[in-house]
Design a protein around this motif. Structure first.
Motif, mmCIF file in Angstrom:
data_model
loop_
_atom_site.group_PDB
_atom_site.id
_atom_site.type_symbol
_atom_site.label_atom_id
_atom_site.label_comp_id
_atom_site.label_asym_id
_atom_site.label_seq_id
_atom_site.Cartn_x
_atom_site.Cartn_y
_atom_site.Cartn_z
ATOM 1 N N LYS A 104 0.832 -1.212 0.000
ATOM 2 C CA LYS A 104 0.000 0.000 0.000
ATOM 3 C C LYS A 104 0.863 1.256 0.000
ATOM 4 N N ALA A 105 2.052 1.176 0.620
ATOM 5 C CA ALA A 105 2.972 2.317 0.602
ATOM 6 C C ALA A 105 3.442 2.612 -0.817
ATOM 7 N N LEU A 106 3.539 1.564 -1.655
ATOM 8 C CA LEU A 106 3.929 1.760 -3.056
ATOM 9 C C LEU A 106 2.809 2.401 -3.884
ATOM 10 N N GLN A 107 1.599 2.376 -3.356
ATOM 11 C CA GLN A 107 0.442 2.873 -4.104
ATOM 12 C C GLN A 107 0.126 4.343 -3.851
ATOM 13 N N LYS A 108 0.816 4.951 -2.895
ATOM 14 C CA LYS A 108 0.493 6.356 -2.596
ATOM 15 C C LYS A 108 1.755 7.124 -2.200
ATOM 16 N N SER A 109 1.675 8.424 -2.430
ATOM 17 C CA SER A 109 2.781 9.304 -2.060
ATOM 18 C C SER A 109 2.217 10.678 -1.733
ATOM 19 N N ASP A 110 2.755 11.285 -0.689
ATOM 20 C CA ASP A 110 2.351 12.644 -0.324
ATOM 21 C C ASP A 110 3.268 13.690 -0.954
ATOM 22 N N ASN A 111 4.301 13.221 -1.656
ATOM 23 C CA ASN A 111 5.285 14.114 -2.255
ATOM 24 C C ASN A 111 5.027 14.195 -3.765
ATOM 25 N N ALA A 112 4.823 15.402 -4.285
ATOM 26 C CA ALA A 112 4.529 15.593 -5.708
ATOM 27 C C ALA A 112 5.696 15.172 -6.601
ATOM 28 N N GLU A 113 6.897 15.060 -6.050
ATOM 29 C CA GLU A 113 8.063 14.647 -6.822
ATOM 30 C C GLU A 113 8.242 13.122 -6.837
ATOM 31 N N MET A 114 7.400 12.408 -6.108
ATOM 32 C CA MET A 114 7.467 10.942 -6.038
ATOM 33 C C MET A 114 6.127 10.368 -6.489
ATOM 34 N N ILE A 115 6.108 9.879 -7.727
ATOM 35 C CA ILE A 115 4.876 9.382 -8.323
ATOM 36 C C ILE A 115 4.784 7.864 -8.100
ATOM 37 N N PRO A 116 3.682 7.378 -7.494
ATOM 38 C CA PRO A 116 3.558 5.942 -7.259
ATOM 39 C C PRO A 116 3.359 5.149 -8.556
ATOM 40 N N LEU A 117 4.147 4.119 -8.730
ATOM 41 C CA LEU A 117 4.078 3.273 -9.916
ATOM 42 C C LEU A 117 3.014 2.179 -9.786
ATOM 43 N N TRP A 118 2.620 1.863 -8.561
ATOM 44 C CA TRP A 118 1.679 0.765 -8.297
ATOM 45 C C TRP A 118 0.297 1.269 -7.913
ATOM 46 N N GLU A 119 0.048 2.559 -8.079
ATOM 47 C CA GLU A 119 -1.193 3.183 -7.620
ATOM 48 C C GLU A 119 -2.453 2.502 -8.157
ATOM 49 N N LYS A 120 -2.476 2.148 -9.424
ATOM 50 C CA LYS A 120 -3.687 1.607 -10.041
ATOM 51 C C LYS A 120 -3.683 0.074 -10.129
ATOM 52 N N ILE A 121 -2.636 -0.554 -9.639
ATOM 53 C CA ILE A 121 -2.540 -2.016 -9.683
ATOM 54 C C ILE A 121 -3.123 -2.562 -8.380
ATOM 55 N N GLU A 122 -4.217 -3.312 -8.516
ATOM 56 C CA GLU A 122 -4.962 -3.784 -7.351
ATOM 57 C C GLU A 122 -4.299 -5.000 -6.726
ATOM 58 N N LEU A 123 -4.206 -4.992 -5.405
ATOM 59 C CA LEU A 123 -3.653 -6.114 -4.660
ATOM 60 C C LEU A 123 -4.767 -7.117 -4.376
ATOM 61 N N ASN A 124 -4.570 -8.369 -4.798
ATOM 62 C CA ASN A 124 -5.544 -9.424 -4.530
ATOM 63 C C ASN A 124 -5.206 -10.190 -3.260
ATOM 64 N N SER A 125 -3.928 -10.564 -3.113
ATOM 65 C CA SER A 125 -3.531 -11.308 -1.917
ATOM 66 C C SER A 125 -2.018 -11.270 -1.747
ATOM 67 N N VAL A 126 -1.606 -11.558 -0.510
ATOM 68 C CA VAL A 126 -0.190 -11.659 -0.163
ATOM 69 C C VAL A 126 -0.018 -12.917 0.671
ATOM 70 N N LYS A 127 1.004 -13.710 0.348
ATOM 71 C CA LYS A 127 1.280 -14.920 1.120
ATOM 72 C C LYS A 127 2.786 -15.017 1.327
ATOM 73 N N PHE A 128 3.177 -15.257 2.575
ATOM 74 C CA PHE A 128 4.598 -15.426 2.890
ATOM 75 C C PHE A 128 4.787 -16.766 3.575
ATOM 76 N N GLU A 129 5.706 -17.574 3.034
ATOM 77 C CA GLU A 129 5.962 -18.888 3.610
ATOM 78 C C GLU A 129 7.396 -19.307 3.305
ATOM 79 N N ASN A 130 8.140 -19.624 4.362
ATOM 80 C CA ASN A 130 9.519 -20.122 4.235
ATOM 81 C C ASN A 130 10.401 -19.244 3.351
ATOM 82 N N GLY A 131 10.336 -17.945 3.544
ATOM 83 C CA GLY A 131 11.191 -17.026 2.798
ATOM 84 C C GLY A 131 10.651 -16.636 1.434
ATOM 85 N N ALA A 132 9.551 -17.253 1.007
ATOM 86 C CA ALA A 132 8.968 -16.967 -0.310
ATOM 87 C C ALA A 132 7.735 -16.081 -0.161
ATOM 88 N N LEU A 133 7.786 -14.906 -0.759
ATOM 89 C CA LEU A 133 6.663 -13.969 -0.735
ATOM 90 C C LEU A 133 5.958 -14.039 -2.086
#
Length: 194
Positions: A104-133
């Motif tokens: 979510k931090a990659l999706q937003k920025s409060d600084n006009a000089e830092m444009i988020p690259l992931w803003e419009k890419i929707e997150l469906n899920s996150v899974k972390f297991e044994n070092g694999a994200l």
């Protein structure tokens, strides 16, 4: 206020039940429904019926503590010419929530000089297991950034998540499937590694 009153009332009831049941030899067996019995080493007589007594700094909830962490997050400049490092504060309770918060931090920025690259890419899920994200996303047409933007987006997500020592590999899925490319311009490693 009501939560405190209920907690005090519930604690008092548990103490009364625990004190009454704990002093009778030959009382009902431990598996009697609704009975709260003190643990053998419990000096308070409150038992271990799963009720928090509020000791421990006044925290009356049984939920895990919220952790706050300052991380590096990566964006681009307004002209889409370079990758720009920024910082973001994230908050989470569980380990999986840490990675969601970082995304979510990659999706937003409060600084006009830092444009988020992931803003419009929707997150469906996150899974972390044994070092694999594994991160599953949906990439709508309006999220297409062209070849340069896609390259920056891939580098941004790698640099953001590989700052966490426990993450050894990162698998990006698009709508639940491995993809050769995120937006059709840059080849993806399946999975990406340090």
């Amino acid at each position: 206020m009501n939560k405190k009153i209920w907690s005090v009332g519930l604690l008092a009831a548990v103490m009364l039940v625990g004190a009454g049941c704990g002093e009778k030899p030959g009382a009902a067996p431990d598996d009697t429904p609704g009975q709260v019995t003190p643990a053998p080493d419990d000096q308070t007589g409150q038992g271990n019926g799963g009720v928090s007594n509020g000791s421990g700094g006044g925290n009356e909830t049984t939920t895990p503590d919220v952790k706050t962490e300052s991380i590096k997050a990566y964006y681009t400049d307004p002209e889409l010419m370079e990758l720009v490092e920024g910082t973001a504060d994230i908050s989470y309770k569980e380990a999986n929530e840490k990675y969601e918060a970082a995304y979510k931090a990659l999706q937003k920025s409060d600084n006009a000089e830092m444009i988020p690259l992931w803003e419009k890419i929707e997150l469906n899920s996150v899974k972390f297991e044994n070092g694999a994200l594994t991160i599953d996303v949906t990439v709508p047409d309006e999220a297409n950034l062209g070849a340069g933007g896609e390259s920056f987006a891939v580098h941004a997500i790698k640099k953001t998540f590989f700052q966490f020592d426990e993450v050894k590999s990162l698998q990006l899925l698009v709508d639940g499937q491995q993809a050769e490319s995120l937006m059709g311009h840059v080849d993806l490693e399946n999975p990406m590694t340090r």
